[in-house]
Every structure is written in structure tokens, then in C-alpha cells.
Design a protein around this motif. Structure first.
Motif, PDB file in Angstrom:
ATOM      1  N   TRP A   1       0.804  -1.219   0.000  1.00  0.00           N
ATOM      2  CA  TRP A   1       0.000   0.000   0.000  1.00  0.00           C
ATOM      3  C   TRP A   1       0.839   1.271   0.000  1.00  0.00           C
ATOM      4  CZ3 TRP A   1       0.645   3.530   3.828  1.00  0.00           C
ATOM      5  CH2 TRP A   1       1.134   3.105   5.055  1.00  0.00           C
TER       6      TRP A   1
ATOM      7  N   GLU B   1       0.852   3.160  -3.083  1.00  0.00           N
ATOM      8  CA  GLU B   1      -0.394   3.800  -3.502  1.00  0.00           C
ATOM      9  C   GLU B   1      -0.601   5.151  -2.828  1.00  0.00           C
ATOM     10  OE1 GLU B   1      -1.927   2.643  -5.887  1.00  0.00           O
ATOM     11  OE2 GLU B   1      -1.255   0.556  -5.981  1.00  0.00           O
TER      12      GLU B   1
ATOM     13  N   THR C   1      -0.809   7.992  -5.243  1.00  0.00           N
ATOM     14  CA  THR C   1      -2.089   7.999  -5.957  1.00  0.00           C
ATOM     15  C   THR C   1      -3.183   8.602  -5.099  1.00  0.00           C
ATOM     16  OG1 THR C   1      -1.429   6.003  -7.152  1.00  0.00           O
ATOM     17  CG2 THR C   1      -3.767   6.558  -7.153  1.00  0.00           C
TER      18      THR C   1
ATOM     19  N   PHE D   1      -8.798   1.561  -4.895  1.00  0.00           N
ATOM     20  CA  PHE D   1      -7.725   0.608  -4.592  1.00  0.00           C
ATOM     21  C   PHE D   1      -8.305  -0.796  -4.381  1.00  0.00           C
ATOM     22  CE2 PHE D   1      -6.615   4.810  -2.894  1.00  0.00           C
ATOM     23  CZ  PHE D   1      -5.503   5.085  -3.684  1.00  0.00           C
TER      24      PHE D   1
ATOM     25  N   ARG E   1      -5.955  -0.848   3.013  1.00  0.00           N
ATOM     26  CA  ARG E   1      -6.651   0.400   2.675  1.00  0.00           C
ATOM     27  C   ARG E   1      -6.766   1.298   3.907  1.00  0.00           C
ATOM     28  NH1 ARG E   1      -9.639  -2.726  -1.213  1.00  0.00           N
ATOM     29  NH2 ARG E   1     -11.001  -3.523   0.432  1.00  0.00           N
TER      30      ARG E   1
END
Length: 713
Positions: free
Chosen positions: A317, A320, A323, A397, A405
Motif C-alpha cells: 500500500w 499507492e 495515488t 484501490f 486500505r
């Protein structure tokens, strides 16, 4: 008089009486080898609330190799400020951070000095080559320079240890965080390393050095792992622009991404244990330290598991985070709203209305709405302001797990808010899971606001009982939640029966209900048609409707009922409730205002359990009489025969249907009184649920009473 030296060892000591002597002898051996090369070493021993037994062990242990010793006694009960105190007293050009229950290969200082000498003028920090864990658990890891790690890797894990070596002038400009053992933040060493990376430091490995890392249940790390949220506070490494810049530079430095990942995987597949024992020089260091500490069982160590320290790939993660920052933007948010989804619902409506009221009273407020459960659409996305930020975590995601998450979101929230931001959430799988994981850490940075609506119920025998999930949640997080907002007094009364005066952070905030400019007009003659509008689910009890119609027929009252509502996923749409010709399903509705109420005599509400239902308030605001059960907050809104009709019900279906039939018989018997009751209902909604009342309550709760902090002791 102490004098300048080459290396200051900062040894933090707590209550390690039975472990300390092998550590001291190990450090003395390191200093002795360094002295033979002309390197002067001092020992700065920092006793942080150490017990007398530990102090006595230190006092009676002969240490010959140090050029000087300095003893400092502090009372922080926290490793971060204890380390800072030792660093402040150090006189060495270099600092080596060590702990009182570990041991160190005797070549450590020599290797550190040799390696750092090759990089003079550069911002570098050194770590050991190998970690050999012993005690309750045996395993071996090997560390790698920061060129093998991306900034994203530092978000999701700590790839190094607290045992560092660097220039004192650099370390004195930084500070370890004060992170005592609490359920909140932890890992001051991980946090420091993130600061160092953000400042451009390069992490290097001192060859052939071994940290012998004691595994014991009562160690500070073990306690932090079990007690804390396993999370570090925000650091400027994760400032959105800075993080994106560092990630960009890192990507530019990697010419072959797949080759980079392959190399990491090769490192992780390597047998660190076999490598540790493969070299004759390292074997000698192992034998040497084993003589100091018998618990370093070479048989078990040689058979120990080899653990990887580098992330296996780039799918975690941390990669990410860029993003997510791009999706949200670089705003600093005053309010964060966590919802399962943006779908039509009374609780979602209530929370969004609160946010709108906050924005109107605090123009500088900046709102982030996050949804965290799977859905195919967010029908109420258009209810957000154009200036609000929105992110659908699951949609953005889908490849991540729920836990990942949540970790991603937490890291981003710490970067995108300034204490004390408000975090609004309600009972949901997403909201409860997120607070269960990070509640104590969140309460340090946010005012946690929990919106308390009615609990689900379950049927046992012929009685309904409240599901205990929310009560369990409140018990777990009573100390973290700053404010509980309830939409009716019945919920507060229910909680206080259980928690007594302890739960004083409840605040009553009645729903906002928009008044209709043109009320329904009642004619002299009723049309004998009733409206039912709710979710079609077990809670709202639509299957009692045929029994109500039949009971009315028996009493000579012919009525028709039109049903509006969305089917819940677990509701059997083939149910026989709509077979009666007097009962018609008219489809779903996007809001009560979308239903033409001119052809109906009253709203029929048949729920098993509830708080303060929006639909009855909206009907009352339209001037449509409401017939509803005495359940939850309904009795707070409706006064029998003054602004509506109340039905006292039990769990017996036939008796319940008969009670509704009696209420409807009264409705038509006293038809000339209906316009008065409907007018009273409109007055009630305007006075208690209108804009003026709602915005005044929001001001009192969130700005007048709430600014001083938690509303309970």
C-alpha cells in the motif's frame, strides 16, 4: 573533566538487571578493539526510572576500555526523550545508539568508523549488517542500504533497527519523538529514520557487524507491538508534495524497475542464517559473544529461520500513497467524514447536513469525505459541495486488502489534517474497523465524533433485543471518542442506562427537516388511501401490511396502501405481501419530496425498531398525518391525537395489526380533526427540526461547547 572523543555510545537503561552485564561486557569489547586502532570511545549511560538492582549491576561491572563514562538519571519513562538526553550530553564526534539488553559484535565500532570514513562530507547513517535474534525466538535478518528501498517502503514498514551510528552534529539537530507506551503512536526509531530519509540521508551498512537482538516478552519493542496502533506519527517524509518529489527522484534513479524488484526478491530469498555462519571471521565473532551470553545458543541460531527485511514487491500500500494524494489533493482538511458509501439513508443525510452547517458557520472549513465499503454507485455524490474532496477507497484501490486500505488512509489523513481536525463517522463495518485499528492514535490528532443512531435488533423467541455490537464498540473506545451525537433522546437514555454518568459526551442533535412551502390540503371526504414509504426490509416490517388491511376489512373499513421503497439485498422480493389487491408496490423513491402525497390520507409507518425516522418528519413537514408505533424516538416527535396518531404495539403480529386497524378506524372516525393535527405537525417540525433550530444546535455542539475539548471527564 570530560573531554572530546571520537565515539559516544548512548546506552539507555531501564530495568534490565539480569540482562545488563553481558551487554556492558559486549560494549567494552567493542571499545577495546576500537582503542587498539586509536579510536577513543566514551559511554553515556542514561538511566530512565531504572530500579536499584539495575543500577547496582552497572556500578559493579568493571569497564576498562572507555576513555570516560558519564551517568545520567532521568524520569521520562519514554525511550525518545531518554535518547535525546543522552545525545545532548555526548562529546563524541559520532553517536552510536544501543540498548541495555542487546549485545554487539566486537568489531562494530571499528567497522562503523571505517565505513563512515569512506563517506566523509556526506549525510549518512549506518546500520549493522546482520541481526541475530535470540531468547524467546531465534531468527536472522540482513540489512541493505537505502538504495534498495523506495520512500514508499518507509510508509508501510520499518526496514531497519534503532541501532544507528552517525555524526553527532547531525543527530543533535533532530530529536527522537516522545512516544511512551500507549495504545497510540509508537516506534521513535522508525519515525527518526523517516525524518532522516526526508532530509536526504543515505542509509549504509557497516560490513560484518552483528547486532544480537534479545527477544523477550517484556521488552519495550514487544510492549509497543502489543499495546500501540503500530503506527508512527506524521513526519515530513509523508508531506504530499515532498513525498511525491522523493518518489519521482527514486523512480528516475531506477533504470530497470523489474531488475530492481528481482534483486529485492533475490535478497529476500537468500538464506541469511547460512550466510551469517559461512564466513570464518563472523563465526569467530559469534563464538566470542556466545561466551558473554549463554542464551545465544549457537545450535539454535544456526538452525534459525532466515527472515526477509525488504518488501517482496512494489504492490504494497505504500506505493499507492502518491495515488491517494493525487486523488484527494493537497488541501489541509478541517473535517473528515467516514461513510460506508454515499447512498440514500437517514444517517448519511444527517451527517452530511451537519457538515453543511459546519461549513456555513466556519467558511474556512475544508471537507474530505471517504467511503470504505464496496458499492456499484454513490447515488448521493451530488449532495457534496463542489469544494469538498471525495475518495472511494474500495473503488480506487480494489487490489488492496481492507487492512491495507485502512493503513493507507491513516497515513494520508495524518498528512492532510492539522490537529484538532474533526473526524465524523457512524456505525458501519468500515468505520468500526478503522477506529478499532487506529482509535487511540486518531484521538491524539482528531476530535472523534461518533453519530449514534438506533441499533440493529435480533429476534429471540417472540421478543426483539438490541444487537450489542455498538455497545461493545463504545466500551472499547470510550476514552478515544470525544463526542457522541444522537438524533433522539431515546438513544441517549438507552446508553445511560448501561454506562451511567460515565458517558457524558452525548449530545442531542435532532435531524434537519426542510419545511414544505405548500402543505397538503385535506378535503371533507377521505380517499381511504394510505402511503407506506421506507426501505423494504425486516426492520421496517412491510409484511404486516396485508394483516392491517384484513383487520380493517373485518371492521368494515376498506383501505388501500401504496408502497414505495428500495428492496434490501437480503429481502425476498417474491414475498407474498403484495398479492392483496388493496396493496400496491409503486417502486423506489429518491426522497420523500419525490412522492406526490396529495392522494393520501396518512403515512403509515410500521417499523420494528428505530431512532428518529426521517420519513415521518418529512411527512409531517408536508402536512401529511402520520400513524406510527411507539418505538425509539417516534414518541419524541408525535404526541398522540395532537400532531399524529401513535400505535402501542408488541411482538404479536395479529395484535399489532389489530392495533393499527384501531388507529386507522380512529383516523376516519375523527376525520374532521385531521387538518388540525396535520397543521400542528408542521409547526412541530419547524420549531424543533427547522433550519434555525438545527443550525443553532450545531453551533452549540461544535463551536461553543466543543472547542474546549472532550465533553466528559
Amino acid at each position: 573533566m570530560r573531554s572530546a572523543c571520537d565515539v559516544s555510545i548512548i546506552l539507555n537503561i531501564h530495568r534490565e538487571a539480569t540482562y545488563l552485564r553481558p551487554t556492558l561486557r559486549s560494549l567494552d569489547a567493542c571499545a577495546a578493539k576500537a582503542t587498539n586502532l586509536g579510536i577513543t570511545v566514551e559511554l553515556v549511560a542514561v538511566f530512565d526510572q531504572a530500579d536499584d538492582a539495575t543500577k547496582q549491576v552497572f556500578a559493579c561491572t568493571e569497564l576498562r576500555a572507555f576513555c570516560q563514562q558519564h551517568i545520567l538519571e532521568v524520569f521520562f519513562s519514554s525511550l525518545g526523550p531518554s535518547r535525546n538526553a543522552g545525545i545532548a550530553m555526548a562529546l563524541g564526534e559520532y553517536i552510536w545508539i544501543v540498548d541495555a539488553d542487546d549485545l554487539y559484535s566486537s568489531n562494530s565500532i571499528c567497522s562503523y568508523m571505517s565505513t563512515i570514513g569512506e563517506h566523509r562530507g556526506r549525510h549518512v547513517v549506518l546500520f549493522p549488517d546482520y541481526l541475530a535474534a535470540f531468547g524467546d525466538r531465534f531468527f536472522v535478518v540482513r540489512y541493505f542500504p537505502s538504495t534498495e528501498l523506495a520512500p514508499a517502503d518507509f510508509a508501510c514498514q520499518h526496514s531497519y533497527v534503532s541501532n544507528i551510528f552517525m555524526l553527532r552534529e547531525h543527530l543533535k539537530r533532530l530529536h527522537y519523538c516522545d512516544l511512551p507506551l500507549t495504545p497510540g503512536f509508537a516506534y521513535e526509531d522508525w519515525h527518526l529514520n523517516c525524518q532522516l530519509l526526508a532530509l536526504g540521508f543515505c542509509f549504509l551498512i557497516a560490513p560484518e557487524t552483528i547486532l544480537f537482538y534479545r527477544q523477550r516478552p517484556s521488552s519495550l519493542l514487544a510492549c509497543a507491538d502489543s499495546i500501540s496502533s503500530r503506527l508512527i506519527p506524521h513526519t515530513n517524509l509523508f508531506d504530499p508534495e515532498h513525498f511525491s518529489m522523493l518518489m519521482g527522484k527514486f523512480r528516475d534513479s531506477i533504470t530497470d524497475w523489474s531488475g530492481f524488484l528481482d534483486k529485492r526478491q533475490q535478497h529476500n530469498r537468500a538464506n541469511n542464517t547460512a550466510d551469517l555462519f559461512a564466513c570464518g571471521n563472523r563465526r569467530g565473532l559469534l563464538e566470542e559473544v556466545c561466551r558473554l551470553e549463554p542464551e545465544i545458543d549457537l545450535r539454535r541460531l544456526q538452525a534459525a529461520e532466515s527472515l526477509p527485511v525488504l518488501p517482496a514487491d512494489a504492490a504494497h500500500w505504500g506505493f499507492e500513497l502518491e495515488t491517494l494524494f493525487a486523488l484527494i489533493g493537497a488541501s489541509v482538511f478541517t473535517d473528515v467524514v467516514l461513510l460506508p458509501w454515499l447512498k440514500p439513508g437517514g444517517s448519511e443525510k444527517h451527517i452530511l447536513q451537519v457538515v453543511d452547517a459546519i461549513r456555513s458557520q466556519q467558511p474556512e472549513a475544508s471537507i474530505l469525505v471517504v467511503t470504505g465499503e464496496w458499492t456499484s454507485s454513490h447515488e448521493w455524490l451530488n449532495r457534496l459541495s463542489e469544494c469538498d474532496a471525495f475518495v472511494d477507497l474500495c473503488g480506487a484501490f480494489p487490489q488492496l486488502t481492507d487492512d491495507d486500505r485502512n493503513a493507507l488512509l491513516m497515513r494520508a489523513l495524518l498528512a492532510l489534517t492539522c490537529p484538532p481536525a474533526r473526524l465524523h463517522f457512524k456505525a458501519s463495518i468500515f468505520g468500526h474497523r478503522f477506529i478499532d485499528r487506529y482509535g487511540p492514535a486518531l484521538s491524539n490528532c482528531f476530535k472523534l465524533i461518533y453519530y449514534r443512531f438506533c441499533d440493529d435488533h435480533y429476534l429471540w423467541g417472540d421478543q426483539l433485543y438490541p444487537d450489542p455490537g455498538t455497545i461493545r464498540f463504545l466500551r472499547r473506545h470510550n476514552e478515544s471518542i470525544h463526542l457522541i451525537v444522537a438524533d433522539c433522546e431515546s438513544i441517549i437514555y438507552f446508553d445511560r442506562k448501561i454506562f451511567a454518568p460515565k458517558v457524558q459526551q452525548h449530545q442531542l442533535l435532532y435531524n434537519l427537516c426542510e419545511q414544505q412551502s405548500t402543505p397538503k390540503l385535506y378535503h371533507k371526504m377521505p380517499c381511504k388511501r394510505l402511503l407506506w414509504a421506507s426501505r423494504i426490509c425486516a426492520q421496517k416490517n412491510p409484511w404486516i401490511l396485508p394483516a392491517i388491511i384484513e383487520n380493517c376489512r373485518v371492521q368494515g373499513l376498506e383501505i388501500k396502501i401504496d408502497v414505495y421503497g428500495n428492496y434490501d439485498e437480503d429481502f425476498d422480493q417474491n414475498n407474498a405481501i403484495f398479492k392483496d389487491p388493496a396493496l400496491a408496490y409503486r417502486g423506489s423513491f429518491s426522497g420523500f419530496s419525490s412522492i406526490d402525497t396529495t392522494g393520501y390520507d396518512a403515512l403509515l409507518y410500521t417499523t420494528h425498531f428505530d431512532g428518529m425516522p426521517n420519513v415521518i418528519l418529512e411527512a409531517m413537514a408536508r402536512g401529511l398525518l402520520v400513524v406510527a408505533p411507539v418505538i425509539g424516538g417516534v414518541e419524541e416527535a408525535i404526541v398522540h391525537h395532537e400532531n399524529g396518531l401513535l400505535v402501542r404495539v408488541g411482538c404479536d403480529v395479529s395484535a399489532w395489526a389489530a392495533a393499527y386497524a384501531q388507529a386507522l378506524k380512529m383516523l376516519y372516525r375523527d376525520w374532521e380533526d385531521v387538518p388540525r393535527m396535520a397543521a400542528n405537525a408542521r409547526v412541530y417540525v419547524e420549531s424543533r427540526h427547522g433550519y434555525e433550530a438545527f443550525y443553532k444546535s450545531v453551533s452549540n455542539i461544535f463551536f461553543s461547547n466543543f472547542e474546549n475539548g472532550k465533553n466528559h471527564e
